[in-house]
Design an enzyme around this catalytic site. Sequence first.
Site, PDB file in Angstrom:
ATOM      1  N   THR A  49     100.097  34.466  -2.186  1.00 25.06           N
ATOM      2  CA  THR A  49      99.518  33.756  -3.478  1.00 25.06           C
ATOM      3  C   THR A  49     100.326  34.313  -4.569  1.00 25.06           C
ATOM      4  O   THR A  49     100.398  33.564  -5.390  1.00 25.06           O
ATOM      5  CB  THR A  49      97.923  34.515  -3.367  1.00 25.06           C
ATOM      6  OG1 THR A  49      97.357  34.128  -2.295  1.00 25.06           O
ATOM      7  CG2 THR A  49      97.205  33.690  -4.550  1.00 25.06           C
ATOM      8  N   THR A  50     100.332  35.633  -4.573  1.00 22.52           N
ATOM      9  CA  THR A  50     101.179  36.188  -5.919  1.00 22.52           C
ATOM     10  C   THR A  50     102.443  35.497  -5.868  1.00 22.52           C
ATOM     11  O   THR A  50     103.058  35.345  -7.202  1.00 22.52           O
ATOM     12  CB  THR A  50     101.162  37.731  -5.698  1.00 22.52           C
ATOM     13  OG1 THR A  50      99.960  38.243  -5.541  1.00 22.52           O
ATOM     14  CG2 THR A  50     101.856  38.293  -6.990  1.00 22.52           C
ATOM     15  N   TYR A 112      90.340  24.756   1.636  1.00 21.93           N
ATOM     16  CA  TYR A 112      90.067  23.602   1.323  1.00 21.93           C
ATOM     17  C   TYR A 112      89.235  22.883   2.449  1.00 21.93           C
ATOM     18  O   TYR A 112      88.298  22.108   1.981  1.00 21.93           O
ATOM     19  CB  TYR A 112      91.206  22.682   0.910  1.00 21.93           C
ATOM     20  CG  TYR A 112      90.912  21.255   0.356  1.00 21.93           C
ATOM     21  CD1 TYR A 112      90.287  21.236  -1.144  1.00 21.93           C
ATOM     22  CD2 TYR A 112      90.774  20.223   0.802  1.00 21.93           C
ATOM     23  CE1 TYR A 112      89.767  20.123  -1.513  1.00 21.93           C
ATOM     24  CE2 TYR A 112      90.090  18.984   0.290  1.00 21.93           C
ATOM     25  CZ  TYR A 112      89.853  18.954  -0.820  1.00 21.93           C
ATOM     26  OH  TYR A 112      89.048  17.744  -1.430  1.00 21.93           O
ATOM     27  N   TYR A 138      94.321  37.265   6.449  1.00 26.49           N
ATOM     28  CA  TYR A 138      94.191  37.334   4.986  1.00 26.49           C
ATOM     29  C   TYR A 138      92.814  36.489   4.648  1.00 26.49           C
ATOM     30  O   TYR A 138      92.661  35.230   4.523  1.00 26.49           O
ATOM     31  CB  TYR A 138      95.356  36.744   4.255  1.00 26.49           C
ATOM     32  CG  TYR A 138      95.186  36.979   2.939  1.00 26.49           C
ATOM     33  CD1 TYR A 138      94.060  37.254   1.887  1.00 26.49           C
ATOM     34  CD2 TYR A 138      96.329  36.048   2.145  1.00 26.49           C
ATOM     35  CE1 TYR A 138      94.343  37.460   0.675  1.00 26.49           C
ATOM     36  CE2 TYR A 138      96.171  35.946   0.672  1.00 26.49           C
ATOM     37  CZ  TYR A 138      95.096  37.016  -0.077  1.00 26.49           C
ATOM     38  OH  TYR A 138      95.094  37.126  -1.364  1.00 26.49           O
ATOM     39  N   ARG A 143      89.360  32.106  -2.930  1.00 24.78           N
ATOM     40  CA  ARG A 143      90.616  31.264  -3.027  1.00 24.78           C
ATOM     41  C   ARG A 143      90.348  29.804  -1.867  1.00 24.78           C
ATOM     42  O   ARG A 143      90.602  28.902  -2.138  1.00 24.78           O
ATOM     43  CB  ARG A 143      91.769  31.885  -2.840  1.00 24.78           C
ATOM     44  CG  ARG A 143      92.457  32.742  -3.810  1.00 24.78           C
ATOM     45  CD  ARG A 143      93.275  32.177  -4.747  1.00 24.78           C
ATOM     46  NE  ARG A 143      94.098  33.084  -5.340  1.00 24.78           N
ATOM     47  CZ  ARG A 143      94.823  32.814  -6.469  1.00 24.78           C
ATOM     48  NH1 ARG A 143      95.128  31.544  -6.744  1.00 24.78           N
ATOM     49  NH2 ARG A 143      95.349  33.661  -7.318  1.00 24.78           N
ATOM     50  N   LYS A 166      93.931  41.740   5.756  1.00 25.27           N
ATOM     51  CA  LYS A 166      93.900  41.863   4.493  1.00 25.27           C
ATOM     52  C   LYS A 166      92.430  41.401   3.945  1.00 25.27           C
ATOM     53  O   LYS A 166      92.029  40.436   3.610  1.00 25.27           O
ATOM     54  CB  LYS A 166      94.910  41.080   3.735  1.00 25.27           C
ATOM     55  CG  LYS A 166      94.936  41.308   1.965  1.00 25.27           C
ATOM     56  CD  LYS A 166      95.931  40.505   1.403  1.00 25.27           C
ATOM     57  CE  LYS A 166      95.959  40.298  -0.287  1.00 25.27           C
ATOM     58  NZ  LYS A 166      97.109  39.735  -0.538  1.00 25.27           N
ATOM     59  N   ILE A 206      97.518  45.590   0.185  1.00 27.80           N
ATOM     60  CA  ILE A 206      98.623  44.695  -0.395  1.00 27.80           C
ATOM     61  C   ILE A 206      98.414  44.440  -1.866  1.00 27.80           C
ATOM     62  O   ILE A 206      97.587  43.791  -2.334  1.00 27.80           O
ATOM     63  CB  ILE A 206      98.472  43.201   0.444  1.00 27.80           C
ATOM     64  CG1 ILE A 206      98.696  43.581   1.867  1.00 27.80           C
ATOM     65  CG2 ILE A 206      99.616  42.328  -0.043  1.00 27.80           C
ATOM     66  CD1 ILE A 206      98.608  42.629   2.890  1.00 27.80           C
TER      67      ILE A 206
END
Length: 298
Positions: A49-50, A112, A138, A143, A166, A206
């Site tokens: 994501t980052t 989604y 994760y 999100r 995560k 993380i």
Amino acid sequence: MPTRAESFAGLSVALITPFRDGQVDVAALRQQIEFQIEAGTTCICPVGTTGESPTLSHAEHERVIAVAVEAAAGRIKVMPGTGSNSTAEALRLTRWAAKTGADAALVVAPYYNKPTQEGFYQHFKALAEAVDIPICVYNIPGRTGKNIEPETIARMAELPNIAMVKEATGSMDQASQIVALTDLTVLSGDDSLTLPLLAIGARGVISVVGNIVPRDMIALFAAFEAGKLAEAQAWHKRLFPLCRDMLGLATNPIPIKAAMKLLGRDTGELRLPMTPLSAADEARLRKTLVTYGLLSSG
């Protein structure tokens, strides 16, 4: 659970993807990796994501993974993001990561399309059976739109190569359930919750803020592991304003890229739909960096 997952304890850093004039800045990426190696970071996590993976092309995604593995050269672990809401695409990326020599794969829950709990399980089962590197599940419902329930994660824990989680739900209860139900290596997905999660049995983080202060995050871990709780708490309190700004000022990775630009370590360039911090928020971030001692007040 593969015992090698314990080797991911400590600090992993969710790397930004540096851009220059719209293109991935490979030279800057290599510099960032050297910065983490010099700091003593355990693992780098590119193209998550980052790392703005949603706006990278497939070719760029694969290239960043390959560059990261090559630059790491065995001196630091590499756990790239290989998730997708398409199981076929996640399989392709995870196989690519394994083929290029990555040490593990960070796989976000399908987003989604909001699969059922059985859908989550079958998605990760397909990946776990396709590669022989550890997989980190994760879970970030903020999100993805849907939580992977602890009972589902416990089912996944019985699969080969599902080795880590995560944990980014923000729920201490959920994290506690995972620690109680499984032997998975739990990694914090929120910098500000690192110490609380360590206290209930997590083994690392993380980190986003680790892009700029990896040594301080490592110091927090070292203090905790040595049983020096007051020292760990002091690091937590010192780091908290930075952690707050990285998630509170705007959507990640907007603030961390702004911080790295202010520190002269990145262009700060983002890809739409990500846009730069407002002037007011950048001023607040600058003040936080000055107070922390990373920037001069002049």
